[in-house]
Design an enzyme around this catalytic site. Structure first.
Site, short mmCIF file in Angstrom:
data_model
loop_
_atom_site.label_atom_id
_atom_site.label_comp_id
_atom_site.label_asym_id
_atom_site.label_seq_id
_atom_site.Cartn_x
_atom_site.Cartn_y
_atom_site.Cartn_z
CG ASP A 1 -1.82 1.14 1.37
OD1 ASP A 1 -2.79 1.02 2.13
OD2 ASP A 1 -1.59 2.14 0.68
CB ILE A 2 1.39 4.01 -2.40
CG1 ILE A 2 2.57 4.97 -2.69
CG2 ILE A 2 0.05 4.77 -2.41
CD1 ILE A 2 2.73 5.38 -4.11
CG ASN B 1 -9.52 13.64 -10.31
OD1 ASN B 1 -9.61 14.85 -10.07
ND2 ASN B 1 -10.05 12.73 -9.51
N GLY C 1 -9.34 4.70 -5.79
CA GLY C 1 -8.00 4.11 -5.95
C GLY C 1 -6.94 4.71 -5.04
CG ASP D 1 -7.05 11.14 -5.84
OD1 ASP D 1 -7.69 11.70 -6.74
OD2 ASP D 1 -6.46 11.75 -4.93
CB SER E 1 -2.32 6.04 -16.42
OG SER E 1 -2.48 7.44 -16.44
N GLY F 1 -4.97 1.92 -13.56
CA GLY F 1 -6.21 1.48 -12.89
C GLY F 1 -7.41 2.07 -13.62
N1 APR Z 1 -1.26 1.57 -3.05
C1 APR Z 1 -0.59 1.27 -4.20
N2 APR Z 1 -1.19 1.06 -5.38
C2 APR Z 1 -2.54 1.17 -5.40
C3 APR Z 1 -3.31 1.48 -4.25
C4 APR Z 1 -2.60 1.69 -3.03
N3 APR Z 1 -3.23 1.98 -1.88
N4 APR Z 1 -4.63 1.52 -4.61
C5 APR Z 1 -4.68 1.22 -5.92
N5 APR Z 1 -3.43 1.01 -6.41
C6 APR Z 1 -3.02 0.67 -7.78
C7 APR Z 1 -4.10 0.13 -8.67
O1 APR Z 1 -4.18 -1.28 -8.51
C8 APR Z 1 -3.55 0.51 -10.04
O2 APR Z 1 -2.65 -0.49 -10.48
O3 APR Z 1 -2.61 1.90 -8.39
C9 APR Z 1 -2.77 1.79 -9.81
C10 APR Z 1 -3.44 3.06 -10.31
O4 APR Z 1 -4.83 2.93 -10.14
P1 APR Z 1 -5.80 4.19 -9.87
O5 APR Z 1 -5.72 4.56 -8.45
O6 APR Z 1 -7.14 3.81 -10.44
O7 APR Z 1 -5.17 5.39 -10.70
P2 APR Z 1 -5.34 5.78 -12.25
O8 APR Z 1 -5.50 4.60 -13.12
O9 APR Z 1 -4.22 6.75 -12.49
O10 APR Z 1 -6.74 6.56 -12.29
C11 APR Z 1 -6.82 7.82 -11.65
O11 APR Z 1 -8.77 7.22 -10.46
O12 APR Z 1 -8.90 7.23 -8.19
C12 APR Z 1 -9.20 7.95 -9.30
O13 APR Z 1 -9.13 10.22 -8.57
C13 APR Z 1 -8.45 9.25 -9.33
O14 APR Z 1 -9.69 10.05 -11.20
C14 APR Z 1 -8.44 9.52 -10.80
C15 APR Z 1 -8.27 8.13 -11.42
#
Ligand code: APR
Length: 170
Positions: free
Chosen positions: A5-6, A19, A27, A29, A118, A120
């Site tokens: 978990d980041i 975003n 996610g 964020d 990007s 996710g």
């Molecule tokens: N720690 C590490 N990695 C994570 C975590 C976490 N807690 N939660 C999710 N991930 C991973 C996901 O599995 C994915 O591989 O981070 C990667 C990016 O996923 P997203 O969070 O969906 O980010 P992104 O694809 O850039 O989409 C951004 O999603 O959450 C919204 O507000 C955000 O609109 C924006 C969009």
């Protein structure tokens, strides 16, 4: 590379896959705002009010406090939504890494953790993203002396496996 978990990473800065509104989401964020507390959002709102009234453009990065996180700072960057601008998405994704690293270096930050930007909700294929991210990081580090650790944090084992297979660090 680590699995986890980041929001739990003990580095000076973690990168948020935000975003353009900078007002939170799901996610990574959502996890960062939930774990870091309201001070992060307050500083994001101030950035919207002063520097980016129309939102943070794709590929750009800004820095805020880490709030209650182990990390001192959060660097927020907006990845490309896959398919939106087909001929620019790799350049925009690379810019997320480069601009985040540049901001870290400018703030004398020596350790930084990235999620897989990007890949996710924004739908960027993980194999493609691995090539873009590893090349952008490698190129930046070849010209920088400030950053000592770049940690890539994967939430799922299979994501780490795909990255390992397609990365172009060596
Ligand atoms: N720690 C590490 N990695 C994570 C975590 C976490 N807690 N939660 C999710 N991930 C991973 C996901 O599995 C994915 O591989 O981070 C990667 C990016 O996923 P997203 O969070 O969906 O980010 P992104 O694809 O850039 O989409 C951004 O999603 O959450 C919204 O507000 C955000 O609109 C924006 C969009």
């Amino acid at each position: 590379m680590v699995l986890g978990d980041i929001t739990r990473q003990n580095v000076t800065a973690i990168v948020n896959a935000a975003n353009s509104t900078l007002l939170g989401g799901g996610g990574v964020d959502g996890a960062i705002h939930n774990a870091g507390g309201p001070d992060i959002l307050k500083e994001c709102q101030e950035i919207r009010r002063t520097v980016y009234p129309d939102g943070l453009p794709t590929g750009q990065a800004v820095i805020t406090t880490g709030g209650k996180l182990p990390a001192k700072y959060v660097i927020h960057t907006v990845g490309p939504i896959y398919g939106r601008e087909p001929d620019r998405e790799s350049e925009l994704l690379a810019a997320c890494y480069q601009n985040s690293l540049l901001l870290a270096s400018q703030h004398s930050i020596s350790s930084i953790a990235f999620p897989s930007i990007s890949t996710g909700a924004f739908g960027y294929p993980k194999s493609e993203a691995a090539k873009v991210a590893s090349t952008a990081i490698k190129n930046f580090l070849s010209g920088d002396t400030q950053i000592e650790e770049v940690r890539l944090v994967f939430f799922q084992q299979r994501d780490a496996r795909v990255f390992l297979e397609y990365q172009e660090f060596e």
